[in-house]
Motif scaffolding. Structure first.
Motif, mmCIF file in Angstrom:
data_model
loop_
_atom_site.group_PDB
_atom_site.id
_atom_site.type_symbol
_atom_site.label_atom_id
_atom_site.label_comp_id
_atom_site.label_asym_id
_atom_site.label_seq_id
_atom_site.Cartn_x
_atom_site.Cartn_y
_atom_site.Cartn_z
ATOM 1 N N CYS A 83 -50.150 -41.237 -35.607
ATOM 2 C CA CYS A 83 -48.785 -41.587 -35.207
ATOM 3 C C CYS A 83 -47.969 -42.126 -36.375
ATOM 4 O O CYS A 83 -46.742 -42.217 -36.278
ATOM 5 C CB CYS A 83 -48.811 -42.592 -34.059
ATOM 6 N N PRO A 87 -43.602 -36.680 -38.308
ATOM 7 C CA PRO A 87 -43.644 -35.706 -37.206
ATOM 8 C C PRO A 87 -43.123 -34.341 -37.648
ATOM 9 O O PRO A 87 -42.329 -34.244 -38.582
ATOM 10 C CB PRO A 87 -42.725 -36.331 -36.155
ATOM 11 N N GLY A 91 -41.520 -32.996 -33.055
ATOM 12 C CA GLY A 91 -41.745 -34.424 -32.846
ATOM 13 C C GLY A 91 -43.208 -34.793 -32.671
ATOM 14 O O GLY A 91 -43.526 -35.912 -32.263
ATOM 15 N N LEU A 92 -44.108 -33.876 -33.005
ATOM 16 C CA LEU A 92 -45.546 -34.116 -32.865
ATOM 17 C C LEU A 92 -46.143 -34.543 -34.194
ATOM 18 O O LEU A 92 -45.659 -34.162 -35.256
ATOM 19 C CB LEU A 92 -46.240 -32.860 -32.350
ATOM 20 N N HIS A 93 -47.214 -35.319 -34.114
ATOM 21 C CA HIS A 93 -47.892 -35.848 -35.298
ATOM 22 C C HIS A 93 -49.277 -35.211 -35.392
ATOM 23 O O HIS A 93 -49.967 -35.070 -34.384
ATOM 24 C CB HIS A 93 -48.045 -37.360 -35.193
ATOM 25 N N ARG A 127 -53.034 -32.520 -32.885
ATOM 26 C CA ARG A 127 -51.597 -32.802 -32.770
ATOM 27 C C ARG A 127 -51.379 -33.662 -31.538
ATOM 28 O O ARG A 127 -51.858 -33.320 -30.452
ATOM 29 C CB ARG A 127 -50.798 -31.506 -32.642
ATOM 30 N N ALA A 129 -48.527 -36.365 -29.302
ATOM 31 C CA ALA A 129 -47.231 -36.986 -29.069
ATOM 32 C C ALA A 129 -47.492 -38.484 -29.017
ATOM 33 O O ALA A 129 -48.500 -38.933 -28.455
ATOM 34 C CB ALA A 129 -46.634 -36.505 -27.755
ATOM 35 N N CYS A 130 -46.609 -39.255 -29.623
ATOM 36 C CA CYS A 130 -46.798 -40.704 -29.707
ATOM 37 C C CYS A 130 -45.667 -41.442 -29.006
ATOM 38 O O CYS A 130 -44.530 -40.952 -28.947
ATOM 39 C CB CYS A 130 -46.855 -41.141 -31.168
ATOM 40 N N HIS A 137 -50.354 -38.089 -25.662
ATOM 41 C CA HIS A 137 -50.536 -36.712 -25.204
ATOM 42 C C HIS A 137 -51.183 -35.900 -26.318
ATOM 43 O O HIS A 137 -50.720 -35.931 -27.453
ATOM 44 C CB HIS A 137 -49.175 -36.098 -24.836
ATOM 45 N N ALA A 139 -51.364 -32.594 -27.796
ATOM 46 C CA ALA A 139 -50.514 -31.405 -27.717
ATOM 47 C C ALA A 139 -51.201 -30.146 -28.203
ATOM 48 O O ALA A 139 -50.702 -29.049 -27.985
ATOM 49 C CB ALA A 139 -49.231 -31.643 -28.520
#
Length: 146
Positions: A83, A87, A91-93, A127, A129-130, A137, A139
């Protein structure tokens, strides 16, 4: 009188337990559904997915089978660290390093229990979502560059 007090105490304890289950944060749900570190080794490879998905309450009687689920065999801290990474456009890490995973995919077309899964062992980046600096999540995953 003592029986009534005991009954009341048991009802209150059950209600407190139910309230605790409802209060699971998105991060706690993420950990329950996706992190198995160290990997649970006592399970036979072909039964890993069915057992872990039931044990972690991802699949349950009366609910449809989840089409896929991934378990990450790395410390939760490594996923939290993702996180802090920049991103992507969505918007994903991504985790900076690849990690051991078990990817579970539903076998066959039936989505009703009993659920039968195929397990694949992978070494991939994850990957996430934070939210508020915590993964909430999973992803997807992707193979390290060749």
């Amino acid at each position: 009188m003592a029986g009534w007090a005991l009954c009341t105490a048991l009802v209150l304890a059950a209600l407190a337990g139910a309230a605790g289950a409802v209060a699971e944060s998105r991060y706690e749900k993420f950990l329950r559904q996706h992190v198995d570190h160290p990997r649970t080794a006592a399970l036979m490879a072909h039964r890993y997915c069915e057992t872990m998905l039931a044990r972690r309450r991802v699949t349950a009687p009366g609910r449809p089978c989840k089409p896929s689920n991934t378990f990450v065999h790395a410390p939760a801290e490594e996923l939290v660290a993702a996180c802090t990474q920049m991103p992507d456009a969505a918007g994903l890490h991504s985790t900076p390093t690849s990690m051991g995973l078990t990817a579970c995919r539903l076998r066959g077309g039936d989505t009703r229990p009993p659920c039968a899964y195929r397990a694949r062992q992978l070494q991939h980046h994850v990957r996430v979502a934070c939210l508020d600096g915590l993964p909430v999540h999973l992803a997807g995953t992707h193979a390290p560059p060749q």
